[in-house]
Write an enzyme that holds these catalytic residues in place. Structure first.
Site, PDB file in Angstrom:
ATOM      1  N   ASP A 226       0.795  -1.201  -0.074  1.00 55.31           N
ATOM      2  CA  ASP A 226      -0.097  -0.071   0.086  1.00 55.31           C
ATOM      3  C   ASP A 226       0.957   1.204  -0.228  1.00 55.31           C
ATOM      4  OD1 ASP A 226      -2.741   1.170   0.584  1.00 55.31           O
ATOM      5  OD2 ASP A 226      -1.615   2.124   1.928  1.00 55.31           O
ATOM      6  N   ASN A 234      -1.820  13.539  -4.193  1.00 55.69           N
ATOM      7  CA  ASN A 234      -3.203  14.086  -4.824  1.00 55.69           C
ATOM      8  C   ASN A 234      -3.472  15.264  -4.243  1.00 55.69           C
ATOM      9  OD1 ASN A 234      -3.365  11.840  -6.377  1.00 55.69           O
ATOM     10  ND2 ASN A 234      -4.572  10.764  -5.147  1.00 55.69           N
ATOM     11  N   ASP A 269      -4.442   2.774  -4.351  1.00 54.27           N
ATOM     12  CA  ASP A 269      -3.073   2.838  -4.050  1.00 54.27           C
ATOM     13  C   ASP A 269      -2.530   1.220  -3.499  1.00 54.27           C
ATOM     14  OD1 ASP A 269      -4.267   2.983  -1.664  1.00 54.27           O
ATOM     15  OD2 ASP A 269      -3.330   4.469  -0.847  1.00 54.27           O
TER      16      ASP A 269
END
Length: 351
Positions: A226, A234, A269
């Site tokens: 992860d 972002n 992700d």
């Protein structure tokens, strides 16, 4: 010369199995056309007997190849033998129905279509040469010297030219269709953003590896990975930078995996990697190398250099489960333990 060079290397075993039905249907079509010719025209006894014998032997051949399970696997060689027998069958029929001037001489085109669709250009050209030789034999002039005359050559070229055209067009269309099929298959099996497998394709292979591991008592391991940094990227730099981070993460993961290992995008992700023939302890070392690779490869943008990290969970067969789904669940739980423990770490699932 290898089979890959002789035959069409793009045609997989799965596609060959798909073509088997088409080949069988064309063979039956040949038989039906010859039977229709035999029953619709008045033929003398010798010709009728010769055609009946040809139909009998070719039908027996088709039945043995497609319905007696003599060949359990479809191969290029099997189709090559079938097309060669089709040529011999048509030649036999033409020999008793007018030779090269027989109204059935276009039956050769069906053979050319099969070869062009399944066997590639080299074998198709070889079978065209075989057919040309059959034509020469069927149309052999009364005087041997006439064999090399302009009228005989013109007649032979006129009869062979349509087959060359059919072979060329069919080969081109087959190649175009195969490229389109390969492209569609690739898109259906991969993640568009990162280029790695999607979960549907990954699970199919992983379950096969799991079954083999259970059968032969061989280990495999799963890594759940992860990205710890995607949300921050972002929020501060935008989604395009986030996409770059995901692609960079994939590169770091792939750089530490073997060719036999698989990686897929699990969602968002998260990524999952399958390591066949790898016990849990070995997988933990691979996971640590992946973690360090990501940590030492910062995301560089115009604004700044951003350090990225990943949290990884490790689980393996048979330590943490007896099937792929259980091992995957344990690796997922271990990954969340890495996140809860401060991120940027590797956690091996508990027993």
């Amino acid at each position: 010369m290898t089979l890959t060079r002789i035959f069409d290397p793009a045609l997989s075993a799965e596609e060959l199995r798909g073509f088997t039905r088409t080949v069988a249907e064309i063979e039956w079509l040949l038989l039906i056309l010859v039977l229709l010719y035999q029953v619709s025209l008045p033929l003398d006894q010798e010709v009728s007997a010769a055609l009946a014998m040809a139909v009998f032997f070719f039908a027996a051949f088709v039945l043995s190849f497609h319905y007696a399970n003599f060949y359990r696997e479809e191969t290029h060689w099997k189709i090559t033998i079938e097309t060669a027998m089709m040529i011999l069958f048509v030649t036999w029929v033409l020999a008793y129905t007018g030779g090269a001037d027989s109204p059935l001489h276009d039956l050769y085109i069906l053979v050319i279509i099969v070869a062009a669709l399944t066997l590639g250009k080299i074998v198709t050209l070889a079978e065209l040469a075989f057919i040309a030789g059959c034509y020469v034999w069927l149309a052999y002039p009364q005087e041997a010297g006439d064999l090399f005359t302009f009228p005989f050559g013109t007649k032979l070229l006129t009869q062979i030219a349509p087959m060359l055209l059919v072979a060329y067009i069919t080969s081109m269309l087959s190649a175009d269709l195969r490229r389109a099929y390969t492209r569609v298959k690739h898109l259906s099996e991969t993640d568009e953003l990162t280029g790695v497998l999607n979960m549907r394709a990954f699970v199919t292979v992983a379950e096969r590896v799991s079954h083999q591991a259970g059968r032969y008592a061989r280990p495999f391991s799963v890594l759940m990975i992860d990205s710890d940094s995607l949300k921050q990227v972002n929020d501060t730099l935008g989604h395009e930078a986030g996409n770059r981070l995901l692609r960079q993460t994939v590169e770091c993961i792939q750089g530490r995996l073997r060719q036999t290992d698989l990686i897929a995008r699990y969602g968002g992700d998260e990524f999952v990697a399958l390591l066949p023939e790898t016990p849990c302890a070995g997988a933990a070392m691979v996971a640590e190398r992946i973690r360090k690779s990501v940590e030492t490869a910062p995301l560089v943008t115009r604004e700044q250099r951003l350090s990225a990290t990943v949290s990884i969970g490790v689980a393996g067969y048979p330590n943490h489960g007896v099937d792929f789904e259980t091992v995957l669940e344990k690796a997922d739980q271990a990954m969340y333990a890495s996140k809860a423990g401060g991120k940027n770490r590797v956690t091996v699932a508990g027993g």
